[in-house]
Scaffold this motif. Sequence first.
Motif, PDB file in Angstrom:
ATOM      1  N   TYR A  33      37.615 138.269  21.020  1.00 27.91           N
ATOM      2  CA  TYR A  33      38.890 136.957  21.482  1.00 27.91           C
ATOM      3  C   TYR A  33      37.438 135.704  21.195  1.00 27.91           C
ATOM      4  CZ  TYR A  33      42.728 133.507  21.641  1.00 27.91           C
ATOM      5  OH  TYR A  33      43.509 132.689  21.708  1.00 27.91           O
ATOM      6  N   ASP A  34      36.837 135.252  22.583  1.00 28.11           N
ATOM      7  CA  ASP A  34      36.100 134.736  22.770  1.00 28.11           C
ATOM      8  C   ASP A  34      34.500 134.089  21.894  1.00 28.11           C
ATOM      9  OD1 ASP A  34      37.190 134.142  25.369  1.00 28.11           O
ATOM     10  OD2 ASP A  34      35.349 136.263  26.292  1.00 28.11           O
ATOM     11  N   TYR A  35      34.311 135.078  20.959  1.00 28.87           N
ATOM     12  CA  TYR A  35      33.613 135.046  19.644  1.00 28.87           C
ATOM     13  C   TYR A  35      34.283 134.657  18.474  1.00 28.87           C
ATOM     14  CZ  TYR A  35      29.708 135.873  16.148  1.00 28.87           C
ATOM     15  OH  TYR A  35      28.976 136.281  15.402  1.00 28.87           O
ATOM     16  N   SER A  36      34.688 134.718  18.712  1.00 27.20           N
ATOM     17  CA  SER A  36      35.460 134.111  17.323  1.00 27.20           C
ATOM     18  C   SER A  36      36.172 133.289  17.725  1.00 27.20           C
ATOM     19  CB  SER A  36      36.746 135.220  16.788  1.00 27.20           C
ATOM     20  OG  SER A  36      36.685 136.169  16.900  1.00 27.20           O
ATOM     21  N   ALA A  37      37.219 132.229  18.421  1.00 31.97           N
ATOM     22  CA  ALA A  37      37.549 131.478  18.315  1.00 31.97           C
ATOM     23  C   ALA A  37      35.829 130.624  18.426  1.00 31.97           C
ATOM     24  CB  ALA A  37      37.963 131.045  19.706  1.00 31.97           C
ATOM     25  N   ALA A  38      35.153 130.783  19.042  1.00 28.57           N
ATOM     26  CA  ALA A  38      34.054 129.697  19.705  1.00 28.57           C
ATOM     27  C   ALA A  38      33.412 129.613  18.313  1.00 28.57           C
ATOM     28  CB  ALA A  38      32.489 130.880  20.454  1.00 28.57           C
ATOM     29  N   ASN A  39      33.555 130.526  17.592  1.00 32.23           N
ATOM     30  CA  ASN A  39      33.195 130.299  15.149  1.00 32.23           C
ATOM     31  C   ASN A  39      33.688 129.158  15.225  1.00 32.23           C
ATOM     32  OD1 ASN A  39      30.563 131.799  15.270  1.00 32.23           O
ATOM     33  ND2 ASN A  39      31.241 133.388  16.533  1.00 32.23           N
ATOM     34  N   ALA A  40      35.067 129.994  15.510  1.00 31.58           N
ATOM     35  CA  ALA A  40      35.845 128.094  14.762  1.00 31.58           C
ATOM     36  C   ALA A  40      35.586 126.783  15.614  1.00 31.58           C
ATOM     37  CB  ALA A  40      37.431 128.653  15.108  1.00 31.58           C
ATOM     38  N   ARG A  41      35.497 126.827  16.657  1.00 26.81           N
ATOM     39  CA  ARG A  41      34.715 125.756  17.340  1.00 26.81           C
ATOM     40  C   ARG A  41      33.518 125.224  16.542  1.00 26.81           C
ATOM     41  NH1 ARG A  41      39.400 125.414  16.865  1.00 26.81           N
ATOM     42  NH2 ARG A  41      40.006 125.160  18.353  1.00 26.81           N
ATOM     43  N   LEU A  42      32.191 125.458  16.596  1.00 27.05           N
ATOM     44  CA  LEU A  42      31.259 125.338  15.687  1.00 27.05           C
ATOM     45  C   LEU A  42      31.369 125.506  14.493  1.00 27.05           C
ATOM     46  CD1 LEU A  42      28.970 128.394  17.381  1.00 27.05           C
ATOM     47  CD2 LEU A  42      28.736 126.113  18.311  1.00 27.05           C
ATOM     48  N   ALA A  43      32.141 125.452  13.952  1.00 31.49           N
ATOM     49  CA  ALA A  43      32.705 125.859  12.466  1.00 31.49           C
ATOM     50  C   ALA A  43      33.819 124.375  12.362  1.00 31.49           C
ATOM     51  CB  ALA A  43      33.408 126.350  12.461  1.00 31.49           C
ATOM     52  N   ASN A  44      34.141 123.379  13.419  1.00 34.31           N
ATOM     53  CA  ASN A  44      34.524 122.442  13.954  1.00 34.31           C
ATOM     54  C   ASN A  44      33.753 121.137  13.459  1.00 34.31           C
ATOM     55  OD1 ASN A  44      37.303 121.933  12.486  1.00 34.31           O
ATOM     56  ND2 ASN A  44      37.885 123.445  14.018  1.00 34.31           N
ATOM     57  N   ASN A  45      31.962 121.170  13.951  1.00 34.36           N
ATOM     58  CA  ASN A  45      31.634 120.385  14.796  1.00 34.36           C
ATOM     59  C   ASN A  45      31.019 120.211  16.070  1.00 34.36           C
ATOM     60  OD1 ASN A  45      30.165 120.382  11.834  1.00 34.36           O
ATOM     61  ND2 ASN A  45      31.987 118.686  11.505  1.00 34.36           N
ATOM     62  N   VAL A  46      32.250 121.072  16.523  1.00 34.95           N
ATOM     63  CA  VAL A  46      31.812 120.971  17.892  1.00 34.95           C
ATOM     64  C   VAL A  46      30.300 121.266  19.123  1.00 34.95           C
ATOM     65  CG1 VAL A  46      33.542 122.193  20.050  1.00 34.95           C
ATOM     66  CG2 VAL A  46      34.236 121.628  18.733  1.00 34.95           C
ATOM     67  N   PRO A  47      30.001 120.487  19.226  1.00 27.17           N
ATOM     68  CA  PRO A  47      28.448 120.845  19.808  1.00 27.17           C
ATOM     69  C   PRO A  47      28.720 122.881  20.714  1.00 27.17           C
ATOM     70  CG  PRO A  47      28.827 118.787  20.891  1.00 27.17           C
ATOM     71  CD  PRO A  47      30.417 119.732  20.137  1.00 27.17           C
TER      72      PRO A  47
END
Length: 206
Positions: A33-47
């Motif tokens: 869940y952490d990993y998936s949410a992190a990738n979602a944020r990275l895909a949204n251009n979060v550093p």
Amino acid sequence: MPLQRTINNLFTINSVTMTNNPLLEPIHGISLYDYSAANARLANNVPVEDVCKALGIEQPVWEEVNDLWVKRMQEDGEFVVATQMGNYFAQADQHPKLGSLKAAAAAADQGNLQQLAADRYFYEELNGAREAAYEAGLDGAQWILENYGISLGDFQQVAMQWSQVMQQEGYETMNQYLQYRQEKKDEYAARFAEEQGGNVADDIEF
């Protein structure tokens, strides 16, 4: 036929047993869940620095975690990890540590984003437009962002939601929407070709 393969692939998605599966165990304290949410944020251009800070890890740890989760997906012949990752990706906004992270760039156009989530025809149209853009040598995700204010991450989250709907659809319904996507793709392909000065073949005289 690509359309037929798409339909067949969607119908072969199986239900997944989540209990006592070692492939779903956290890696260095980072759950799927952490990993998936992190990738979602990275895909949204979060550093990535902001993602690591929120998770309480250093960037080298994140890089190793990323590599190991990718290896698990490659080893997973039943696609358990990838399937559950898709579900978690769509729930990124609910993550207790990462849900509130936003990119520094402007927020998505909420009207278009809401329509994308509610209007299946609009969703299929933008899918067709994005595919046509890539085939025309354009960055399809960037084109969607510039014209509709919808980031790749937001688009992917909505796509995960629609994929769950698709699993419940009958063949005829799914075929209807995919045919519509193809029609819109053809329309956008013609538009992009015209904007780029026409197809190369148009200039060839026989």
